[in-house]
Design a protein around this motif. Structure first.
Motif, PDB file in Angstrom:
ATOM      1  N   ILE A  60      40.436  33.114  39.145  1.00 34.12           N
ATOM      2  CA  ILE A  60      40.055  34.437  38.732  1.00 34.12           C
ATOM      3  C   ILE A  60      38.548  34.650  38.721  1.00 34.12           C
ATOM      4  O   ILE A  60      37.925  33.731  38.076  1.00 34.12           O
ATOM      5  CB  ILE A  60      40.700  34.556  37.351  1.00 34.12           C
ATOM      6  N   ARG A  61      38.178  35.819  39.082  1.00 38.36           N
ATOM      7  CA  ARG A  61      36.617  36.246  38.777  1.00 38.36           C
ATOM      8  C   ARG A  61      36.596  37.553  38.215  1.00 38.36           C
ATOM      9  O   ARG A  61      37.384  38.321  38.348  1.00 38.36           O
ATOM     10  CB  ARG A  61      36.265  36.514  40.165  1.00 38.36           C
ATOM     11  N   THR A  62      35.828  37.461  36.989  1.00 45.87           N
ATOM     12  CA  THR A  62      35.863  38.779  36.430  1.00 45.87           C
ATOM     13  C   THR A  62      34.426  39.262  36.313  1.00 45.87           C
ATOM     14  O   THR A  62      33.494  38.522  37.304  1.00 45.87           O
ATOM     15  CB  THR A  62      35.812  38.220  34.588  1.00 45.87           C
ATOM     16  N   GLY A  63      34.126  40.402  35.915  1.00 42.70           N
ATOM     17  CA  GLY A  63      32.875  41.045  35.864  1.00 42.70           C
ATOM     18  C   GLY A  63      32.718  42.493  36.212  1.00 42.70           C
ATOM     19  O   GLY A  63      33.789  43.203  35.448  1.00 42.70           O
ATOM     20  N   HIS A  95      38.853  40.226  40.011  1.00 44.83           N
ATOM     21  CA  HIS A  95      39.371  40.219  41.222  1.00 44.83           C
ATOM     22  C   HIS A  95      40.032  38.578  41.428  1.00 44.83           C
ATOM     23  O   HIS A  95      39.359  38.028  40.554  1.00 44.83           O
ATOM     24  CB  HIS A  95      38.897  40.476  42.831  1.00 44.83           C
ATOM     25  N   PHE A  96      40.905  38.181  42.393  1.00 42.98           N
ATOM     26  CA  PHE A  96      41.356  37.097  42.471  1.00 42.98           C
ATOM     27  C   PHE A  96      40.959  36.446  43.712  1.00 42.98           C
ATOM     28  O   PHE A  96      41.210  36.946  44.889  1.00 42.98           O
ATOM     29  CB  PHE A  96      42.784  37.059  42.359  1.00 42.98           C
ATOM     30  N   GLU A  97      40.353  35.246  43.827  1.00 38.86           N
ATOM     31  CA  GLU A  97      39.823  34.667  45.153  1.00 38.86           C
ATOM     32  C   GLU A  97      40.791  33.665  45.362  1.00 38.86           C
ATOM     33  O   GLU A  97      40.678  32.483  44.647  1.00 38.86           O
ATOM     34  CB  GLU A  97      38.210  34.146  44.696  1.00 38.86           C
ATOM     35  N   THR A  98      41.703  33.740  46.519  1.00 35.53           N
ATOM     36  CA  THR A  98      42.099  32.771  47.151  1.00 35.53           C
ATOM     37  C   THR A  98      41.657  31.556  47.590  1.00 35.53           C
ATOM     38  O   THR A  98      40.438  31.424  47.935  1.00 35.53           O
ATOM     39  CB  THR A  98      43.300  33.221  48.159  1.00 35.53           C
ATOM     40  N   THR A 121      41.218  44.956  34.901  1.00 32.45           N
ATOM     41  CA  THR A 121      39.977  44.263  34.233  1.00 32.45           C
ATOM     42  C   THR A 121      40.394  43.275  33.184  1.00 32.45           C
ATOM     43  O   THR A 121      41.361  43.716  32.660  1.00 32.45           O
ATOM     44  CB  THR A 121      39.286  45.416  33.607  1.00 32.45           C
ATOM     45  N   LEU A 122      39.899  42.260  33.479  1.00 31.93           N
ATOM     46  CA  LEU A 122      40.247  40.868  32.517  1.00 31.93           C
ATOM     47  C   LEU A 122      39.009  40.604  31.844  1.00 31.93           C
ATOM     48  O   LEU A 122      38.048  40.837  31.914  1.00 31.93           O
ATOM     49  CB  LEU A 122      40.718  39.893  33.397  1.00 31.93           C
ATOM     50  N   PRO A 123      39.177  39.976  30.467  1.00 38.72           N
ATOM     51  CA  PRO A 123      38.343  39.327  29.638  1.00 38.72           C
ATOM     52  C   PRO A 123      37.471  38.314  30.440  1.00 38.72           C
ATOM     53  O   PRO A 123      37.876  37.703  31.326  1.00 38.72           O
ATOM     54  CB  PRO A 123      39.168  38.879  28.570  1.00 38.72           C
ATOM     55  N   THR A 124      36.245  38.478  30.081  1.00 41.52           N
ATOM     56  CA  THR A 124      35.444  37.363  30.792  1.00 41.52           C
ATOM     57  C   THR A 124      35.627  35.810  30.339  1.00 41.52           C
ATOM     58  O   THR A 124      35.243  35.011  31.330  1.00 41.52           O
ATOM     59  CB  THR A 124      33.776  37.691  30.444  1.00 41.52           C
ATOM     60  N   ALA A 125      36.504  35.853  29.452  1.00 36.48           N
ATOM     61  CA  ALA A 125      36.858  34.409  29.113  1.00 36.48           C
ATOM     62  C   ALA A 125      37.671  33.627  30.225  1.00 36.48           C
ATOM     63  O   ALA A 125      37.768  32.520  30.384  1.00 36.48           O
ATOM     64  CB  ALA A 125      37.819  34.277  27.802  1.00 36.48           C
ATOM     65  N   HIS A 126      38.403  34.597  31.009  1.00 33.45           N
ATOM     66  CA  HIS A 126      39.153  33.967  32.320  1.00 33.45           C
ATOM     67  C   HIS A 126      38.348  33.593  33.363  1.00 33.45           C
ATOM     68  O   HIS A 126      38.954  33.388  34.260  1.00 33.45           O
ATOM     69  CB  HIS A 126      40.100  35.134  32.569  1.00 33.45           C
ATOM     70  N   GLU A 127      37.009  34.106  33.418  1.00 30.24           N
ATOM     71  CA  GLU A 127      36.071  33.651  34.550  1.00 30.24           C
ATOM     72  C   GLU A 127      36.142  32.161  34.973  1.00 30.24           C
ATOM     73  O   GLU A 127      36.185  31.145  34.278  1.00 30.24           O
ATOM     74  CB  GLU A 127      34.771  34.153  34.202  1.00 30.24           C
TER      75      GLU A 127
END
Length: 353
Positions: free
Chosen positions: A246-249, A253-256, A266-272
């Motif tokens: 998982i990439r936030t900012g 987006h999600f990088e395979t 949009t996701l919380p930065t804690a998931h970075e």
């Protein structure tokens, strides 16, 4: 009718435990389906409810009674098997009324109950025929009629449609569901076919390796699978899943693993940087968008078109209502419906909220 309660039930064969502390409450009049792959313990659990298997630990209650030590005949249940289990030398009427005859029920009452069950199941014209003179679907209805005439508190179905062809399975699914709506008898139904479970049950219990993975209504399991196993088991075709990060900012987006970028809300930065599994159901992909995949197979079914393609190094399946005018080897553009994307933790397999 009665409720059924399975309380911390365990089953072992020698030192090998196959059911690991399963607890399932089933309400009076509820239709519950036990689903899972072969060897998950669903039929063993059903046979323990019926009294055909001993319980190693735990309790099974039917109504207010703990039935652990009761023989099957005293549990007030009726079971419908996969192989019909009809007496070939007895007529339909004799097969349906045989259990009542063993109980020494008066003949007039047996005839009345058999006639009523035959009317419910459209078997009146066949009462004097023998099983060999019936189709597979008719034989299964006779097996169901035999269960109905007993007027049990609980119906138990053990993969009753497995021996039928596809068209008959669809027909019998509707008949069993209609029967339950009419009789309101508590029903426990075992199947490996998740489509049967989704279309018939009030509630589904997904089993895997002798444990309960998730319980809930069909749409709860479809919309919010608790873990990767349920996500992959419920739904046909199965959910597309991609491993990655998982990439936030400014643009989540999600990088395979091969570098393909999949869109995310949009996701919380804690998931970075979190290792995860990205899931999207084939029917939740739409034509057009930034994802470009190479088509490998096209499967038109009339109402829908199933497209199997390669996205980066991974297979992806899309199901579209529109007619798709691409050929194998060509590129198709698609995009996921973002609110319907699922994320699971890569280590635990549990759903990320």
């Amino acid at each position: 009718m009665a409720s059924v309660e399975i309380v911390d039930v365990r089953k072992s064969y020698g030192d090998h435990e196959v059911i690991h502390g399963v607890s399932i409450p089933i309400s009076d009049g509820e239709f519950v389906a036990l689903v899972g792959p072969s060897g998950c313990g669903k039929s063993t659990l059903l046979r323990m409810i019926a009294g055909l298997e001993d319980i190693t630990k735990g309790d099974i209650k039917i109504g207010a009674r703990v039935v652990n030590g009761l023989p099957p005949k005293d549990r007030d249940i009726a079971m419908v098997f996969q192989n019909y289990a009809l007496y070939p030398h007895k007529t339909v009427a004799e097969n349906m009324g045989f259990a009542l005859k063993l109980r020494k029920t008066p003949k007039a009452e047996i005839d009345a109950r058999v006639k009523k069950a035959a009317e419910i199941l459209d078997l009146v014209p066949y009462l004097n025929r023998y099983p060999r003179q019936l189709s597979g679907g008719q034989r299964q209805r006779v097996a169901m009629g035999r269960a109905i005439v007993r007027a049990p508190q609980v119906f138990l179905f053990d993969e009753p449609l497995s021996n039928l062809d596809a068209k008959l399975r669809v027909q019998m699914r509707a008949e069993i569901k209609e029967l339950h709506q009419r009789l309101k008898t508590t029903t426990v139904y075992v199947t490996h076919d998740q489509v049967e479970a989704m279309t018939m049950a009030d509630r589904i219990v997904v089993l895997h390796d002798g444990i309960v993975e998730q319980m809930g209504s069909p749409l709860e399991l479809y919309d919010r699978p608790a873990n990767l196993f349920v996500a992959g088991f419920i739904g046909s075709p199965a959910m597309n899943m991609f491993k990655g990060t998982i990439r936030t900012g400014s643009h989540s987006h999600f990088e395979t693993r091969d570098g393909t970028r999949l869109p995310l809300p949009t996701l919380p930065t804690a998931h970075e940087g979190r290792e995860a599994v990205y899931g999207i159901r084939p029917e939740h992909l739409t034509l057009g968008g930034d994802l470009r995949a190479e088509v490998t197979v096209i499967e038109p079914t009339g109402a829908e078109t199933q497209v199997i393609a390669r996205l980066g190094g991974e297979k992806i399946i899309g199901v579209f209502r529109e007619r798709v005018s691409v050929k194998p080897g060509e590129t198709i553009a698609m995009s996921p419906d973002l609110p319907l994307v699922h994320l699971f933790d890569a280590k635990t397999g549990l759903r990320l909220t």
